[in-house]
Write a protein that holds these residues in place. Structure first.
Motif, mmCIF file in Angstrom:
data_model
loop_
_atom_site.group_PDB
_atom_site.id
_atom_site.type_symbol
_atom_site.label_atom_id
_atom_site.label_comp_id
_atom_site.label_asym_id
_atom_site.label_seq_id
_atom_site.Cartn_x
_atom_site.Cartn_y
_atom_site.Cartn_z
ATOM 1 N N ASN A 36 -6.379 0.384 -3.815
ATOM 2 C CA ASN A 36 -5.873 0.038 -2.478
ATOM 3 C C ASN A 36 -6.015 -1.456 -2.211
ATOM 4 N N ASP A 40 -7.022 -3.211 0.443
ATOM 5 C CA ASP A 40 -7.663 -2.885 1.719
ATOM 6 C C ASP A 40 -8.870 -3.777 2.014
ATOM 7 N N THR A 74 -12.440 -0.552 -4.579
ATOM 8 C CA THR A 74 -11.216 0.227 -4.287
ATOM 9 C C THR A 74 -9.961 -0.475 -4.819
ATOM 10 N N ASN A 112 0.802 -1.225 0.000
ATOM 11 C CA ASN A 112 0.000 0.000 0.000
ATOM 12 C C ASN A 112 0.836 1.277 0.000
#
Ligand SMILES: [Ca+2]
Ligand SMILES: [Ca+2]
Ligand SMILES: [Ca+2]
Length: 250
Positions: free
Chosen positions: A155, A157, A152, A108
Protein backbone atom coordinates in the motif's frame (compact mmCIF):
# COMPACT_ATOMS: atom_id res chain seq x y z
CA UNK A 1 48.30 -52.08 -9.43
CA UNK A 2 45.27 -51.48 -7.27
CA UNK A 3 46.75 -48.19 -5.99
CA UNK A 4 47.33 -46.86 -9.51
CA UNK A 5 43.79 -47.50 -10.64
CA UNK A 6 42.44 -45.85 -7.45
CA UNK A 7 44.51 -42.70 -8.03
CA UNK A 8 43.45 -42.31 -11.65
CA UNK A 9 39.76 -42.66 -10.76
CA UNK A 10 40.07 -40.06 -8.00
CA UNK A 11 41.82 -37.50 -10.20
CA UNK A 12 39.25 -37.92 -12.92
CA UNK A 13 36.44 -37.33 -10.44
CA UNK A 14 38.18 -34.29 -8.91
CA UNK A 15 38.58 -32.77 -12.36
CA UNK A 16 34.91 -33.50 -13.08
CA UNK A 17 33.90 -31.78 -9.83
CA UNK A 18 35.96 -28.65 -10.55
CA UNK A 19 34.48 -28.41 -14.05
CA UNK A 20 30.96 -28.84 -12.69
CA UNK A 21 31.43 -26.13 -10.05
CA UNK A 22 32.92 -23.74 -12.60
CA UNK A 23 30.03 -24.48 -14.95
CA UNK A 24 27.55 -23.80 -12.14
CA UNK A 25 29.22 -20.49 -11.26
CA UNK A 26 29.43 -19.22 -14.83
CA UNK A 27 25.84 -20.21 -15.62
CA UNK A 28 24.74 -17.94 -12.76
CA UNK A 29 26.34 -14.81 -14.14
CA UNK A 30 26.79 -15.27 -17.88
CA UNK A 31 23.18 -14.80 -18.96
CA UNK A 32 21.97 -12.16 -16.48
CA UNK A 33 20.33 -9.15 -18.10
CA UNK A 34 19.91 -6.06 -15.95
CA UNK A 35 18.24 -2.82 -16.94
CA UNK A 36 18.50 0.52 -15.10
CA UNK A 37 15.15 2.26 -15.09
CA UNK A 38 14.14 5.81 -15.89
CA UNK A 39 11.21 7.16 -13.88
CA UNK A 40 8.48 9.68 -14.55
CA UNK A 41 6.95 11.45 -11.56
CA UNK A 42 3.17 11.27 -11.30
CA UNK A 43 1.17 14.40 -10.52
CA UNK A 44 0.23 15.12 -6.92
CA UNK A 45 1.05 13.14 -3.79
CA UNK A 46 -0.58 10.24 -1.94
CA UNK A 47 -0.11 8.41 1.38
CA UNK A 48 -1.52 8.40 4.88
CA UNK A 49 -1.68 11.31 7.33
CA UNK A 50 0.01 13.53 6.46
CA UNK A 51 0.21 12.38 2.83
CA UNK A 52 3.64 13.14 1.42
CA UNK A 53 4.41 10.19 -0.85
CA UNK A 54 5.63 10.99 -4.34
CA UNK A 55 4.85 8.23 -6.88
CA UNK A 56 7.10 7.38 -9.82
CA UNK A 57 6.44 5.23 -12.87
CA UNK A 58 8.83 3.30 -15.09
CA UNK A 59 7.74 1.74 -18.39
CA UNK A 60 9.01 -1.85 -18.57
CA UNK A 61 7.23 -2.71 -21.82
CA UNK A 62 9.52 -4.23 -24.44
CA UNK A 63 12.73 -4.14 -22.39
CA UNK A 64 13.52 -7.43 -24.08
CA UNK A 65 13.52 -9.94 -21.22
CA UNK A 66 11.19 -11.33 -18.57
CA UNK A 67 11.61 -9.84 -15.11
CA UNK A 68 12.38 -12.00 -12.08
CA UNK A 69 13.74 -9.40 -9.68
CA UNK A 70 13.69 -5.68 -8.90
CA UNK A 71 16.33 -3.79 -6.97
CA UNK A 72 16.01 -0.37 -5.30
CA UNK A 73 19.15 1.21 -3.90
CA UNK A 74 19.65 4.47 -2.08
CA UNK A 75 22.10 6.78 -3.86
CA UNK A 76 24.23 7.17 -0.73
CA UNK A 77 24.34 10.91 -1.34
CA UNK A 78 23.54 11.49 2.34
CA UNK A 79 21.38 14.43 1.25
CA UNK A 80 17.66 15.12 1.70
CA UNK A 81 15.20 13.91 4.26
CA UNK A 82 15.86 13.13 7.90
CA UNK A 83 18.65 11.55 9.91
CA UNK A 84 18.85 8.61 12.32
CA UNK A 85 16.41 5.78 11.58
CA UNK A 86 14.85 7.80 8.74
CA UNK A 87 18.14 8.10 6.80
CA UNK A 88 18.06 7.48 3.08
CA UNK A 89 15.34 6.50 0.63
CA UNK A 90 11.95 6.00 2.34
CA UNK A 91 10.08 3.32 0.38
CA UNK A 92 6.31 3.41 0.89
CA UNK A 93 5.02 1.02 -1.78
CA UNK A 94 5.90 -0.90 -4.94
CA UNK A 95 3.50 -2.19 -7.56
CA UNK A 96 3.61 -3.74 -11.05
CA UNK A 97 0.58 -3.13 -13.23
CA UNK A 98 -0.53 -3.42 -16.83
CA UNK A 99 -2.36 -0.11 -16.48
CA UNK A 100 -0.89 3.35 -17.09
CA UNK A 101 -1.86 6.04 -14.58
CA UNK A 102 -0.54 9.59 -14.27
CA UNK A 103 -1.95 10.75 -10.93
CA UNK A 104 -0.49 9.64 -7.58
CA UNK A 105 -4.01 9.60 -6.10
CA UNK A 106 -4.91 6.61 -8.34
CA UNK A 107 -2.08 4.27 -7.31
CA UNK A 108 -3.84 2.55 -4.40
CA UNK A 109 -6.92 1.60 -6.43
CA UNK A 110 -4.77 0.42 -9.35
CA UNK A 111 -4.89 -3.36 -9.76
CA UNK A 112 -1.37 -4.79 -9.46
CA UNK A 113 0.20 -8.12 -10.37
CA UNK A 114 0.39 -10.53 -7.45
CA UNK A 115 4.13 -11.29 -7.75
CA UNK A 116 5.64 -9.82 -4.58
CA UNK A 117 6.55 -11.65 -1.39
CA UNK A 118 7.25 -8.94 1.18
CA UNK A 119 8.50 -11.40 3.82
CA UNK A 120 12.30 -11.72 4.24
CA UNK A 121 12.10 -14.88 2.07
CA UNK A 122 11.23 -12.78 -1.00
CA UNK A 123 12.49 -9.32 -0.03
CA UNK A 124 16.22 -9.09 0.56
CA UNK A 125 17.26 -6.06 2.56
CA UNK A 126 20.76 -4.64 2.87
CA UNK A 127 20.61 -1.88 5.49
CA UNK A 128 22.39 1.36 4.69
CA UNK A 129 24.06 3.57 7.27
CA UNK A 130 22.30 6.04 9.53
CA UNK A 131 23.20 9.69 9.80
CA UNK A 132 23.91 10.68 13.41
CA UNK A 133 22.34 10.43 15.89
CA UNK A 134 21.83 6.73 15.04
CA UNK A 135 18.87 4.74 16.35
CA UNK A 136 18.91 1.00 17.15
CA UNK A 137 17.35 0.11 13.76
CA UNK A 138 16.23 1.78 10.55
CA UNK A 139 12.53 2.65 10.46
CA UNK A 140 10.33 -0.21 9.23
CA UNK A 141 12.97 -2.87 9.90
CA UNK A 142 13.37 -5.60 12.50
CA UNK A 143 16.47 -7.73 12.92
CA UNK A 144 18.04 -6.36 9.74
CA UNK A 145 15.00 -7.27 7.59
CA UNK A 146 12.05 -5.22 6.36
CA UNK A 147 9.11 -5.51 8.77
CA UNK A 148 6.17 -5.36 6.39
CA UNK A 149 3.66 -4.98 9.23
CA UNK A 150 5.16 -1.47 9.49
CA UNK A 151 6.32 -0.83 5.90
CA UNK A 152 3.11 -2.14 4.20
CA UNK A 153 4.85 -2.16 0.81
CA UNK A 154 1.62 -3.37 -0.86
CA UNK A 155 0.00 0.00 0.00
CA UNK A 156 1.04 3.58 -0.67
CA UNK A 157 -0.10 4.64 2.79
CA UNK A 158 2.91 6.18 4.54
CA UNK A 159 2.40 8.81 7.23
CA UNK A 160 4.92 11.40 6.10
CA UNK A 161 6.30 12.33 9.49
CA UNK A 162 9.19 11.44 11.79
CA UNK A 163 7.19 11.65 15.01
CA UNK A 164 5.55 8.73 16.85
CA UNK A 165 2.80 8.45 14.21
CA UNK A 166 5.31 7.53 11.48
CA UNK A 167 3.98 4.41 9.70
CA UNK A 168 3.73 2.64 6.38
CA UNK A 169 7.25 2.78 4.94
CA UNK A 170 10.82 1.54 5.32
CA UNK A 171 13.88 3.78 5.37
CA UNK A 172 16.72 2.10 3.48
CA UNK A 173 19.53 4.07 5.14
CA UNK A 174 22.26 5.82 3.16
CA UNK A 175 23.44 3.36 0.53
CA UNK A 176 20.84 0.76 1.59
CA UNK A 177 19.18 -1.63 -0.82
CA UNK A 178 15.88 -3.52 -1.11
CA UNK A 179 15.74 -6.44 -3.54
CA UNK A 180 12.49 -8.12 -4.58
CA UNK A 181 12.53 -11.65 -5.97
CA UNK A 182 9.24 -12.03 -7.84
CA UNK A 183 7.14 -15.12 -7.15
CA UNK A 184 6.66 -15.65 -10.90
CA UNK A 185 8.25 -14.22 -14.04
CA UNK A 186 6.71 -11.01 -15.35
CA UNK A 187 6.49 -10.91 -19.14
CA UNK A 188 7.28 -7.63 -20.81
CA UNK A 189 5.68 -8.29 -24.17
CA UNK A 190 2.47 -6.43 -23.19
CA UNK A 191 2.32 -2.99 -21.50
CA UNK A 192 3.75 -3.24 -17.99
CA UNK A 193 4.60 -0.45 -15.54
CA UNK A 194 6.48 -0.31 -12.24
CA UNK A 195 5.23 2.16 -9.63
CA UNK A 196 7.17 3.06 -6.51
CA UNK A 197 6.42 5.56 -3.75
CA UNK A 198 8.92 7.62 -1.74
CA UNK A 199 7.84 9.29 1.48
CA UNK A 200 8.68 12.95 1.91
CA UNK A 201 8.98 13.81 -1.80
CA UNK A 202 12.55 14.94 -1.27
CA UNK A 203 14.25 13.81 -4.45
CA UNK A 204 15.58 10.48 -3.26
CA UNK A 205 14.05 8.54 -6.18
CA UNK A 206 15.73 10.74 -8.79
CA UNK A 207 19.09 9.84 -7.25
CA UNK A 208 18.24 6.20 -6.51
CA UNK A 209 19.55 3.25 -8.49
CA UNK A 210 16.61 1.13 -9.51
CA UNK A 211 16.95 -1.82 -11.85
CA UNK A 212 15.18 -4.95 -13.03
CA UNK A 213 16.79 -8.26 -13.90
CA UNK A 214 15.88 -11.57 -15.49
CA UNK A 215 17.73 -13.32 -12.65
CA UNK A 216 16.73 -13.59 -9.00
CA UNK A 217 18.77 -11.58 -6.53
CA UNK A 218 21.17 -13.89 -4.76
CA UNK A 219 20.62 -14.18 -1.06
CA UNK A 220 23.97 -14.79 0.71
CA UNK A 221 23.14 -18.48 0.10
CA UNK A 222 24.65 -19.20 -3.36
CA UNK A 223 28.14 -19.74 -1.94
CA UNK A 224 26.77 -22.22 0.58
CA UNK A 225 24.69 -23.97 -2.10
CA UNK A 226 27.86 -24.39 -4.16
CA UNK A 227 29.55 -25.66 -1.00
CA UNK A 228 26.79 -28.20 -0.36
CA UNK A 229 26.90 -29.20 -4.04
CA UNK A 230 30.65 -29.74 -3.64
CA UNK A 231 30.07 -31.70 -0.43
CA UNK A 232 27.55 -33.92 -2.21
CA UNK A 233 30.01 -34.51 -5.04
CA UNK A 234 32.75 -35.39 -2.54
CA UNK A 235 30.37 -37.88 -0.97
CA UNK A 236 29.91 -39.26 -4.47
CA UNK A 237 33.69 -39.66 -4.78
CA UNK A 238 33.84 -41.38 -1.43
CA UNK A 239 31.14 -43.86 -2.39
CA UNK A 240 32.69 -44.44 -5.80
CA UNK A 241 36.08 -45.10 -4.21
CA UNK A 242 34.53 -47.44 -1.67
CA UNK A 243 32.65 -49.17 -4.46
CA UNK A 244 35.87 -49.60 -6.48
CA UNK A 245 37.73 -50.98 -3.48
CA UNK A 246 34.96 -53.44 -2.85
CA UNK A 247 34.99 -54.58 -6.46
CA UNK A 248 38.75 -55.00 -6.36
CA UNK A 249 38.66 -56.84 -3.06
CA UNK A 250 36.01 -59.24 -4.31
CA1 LIG B 1 14.67 9.41 4.45
CA1 LIG C 1 3.31 1.44 2.70
CA1 LIG D 1 12.26 10.73 1.73
Amino acid sequence: MKKVSFSVTFKFLTFGLATAVMGLMSSQSATAATFDLTFTKLSGLTGGTPAGTAVYRADLSSIGFDINSISIADSNSGLGGSSGKFSGFDLDGIKLSNTLISSAADVNSLSGLSVFNFSPAGTIFTPGTQRTPADPALFGTTGGSIDNSVATLQNFDGNSTTDSSAFGFVSLGDGGKAGFNLTSSVFTTSPIYLYIGEVGDNGEVANGQISVSDKPISVPEPSSSIASFAALSLMGIYFTVRGNKKTEAA
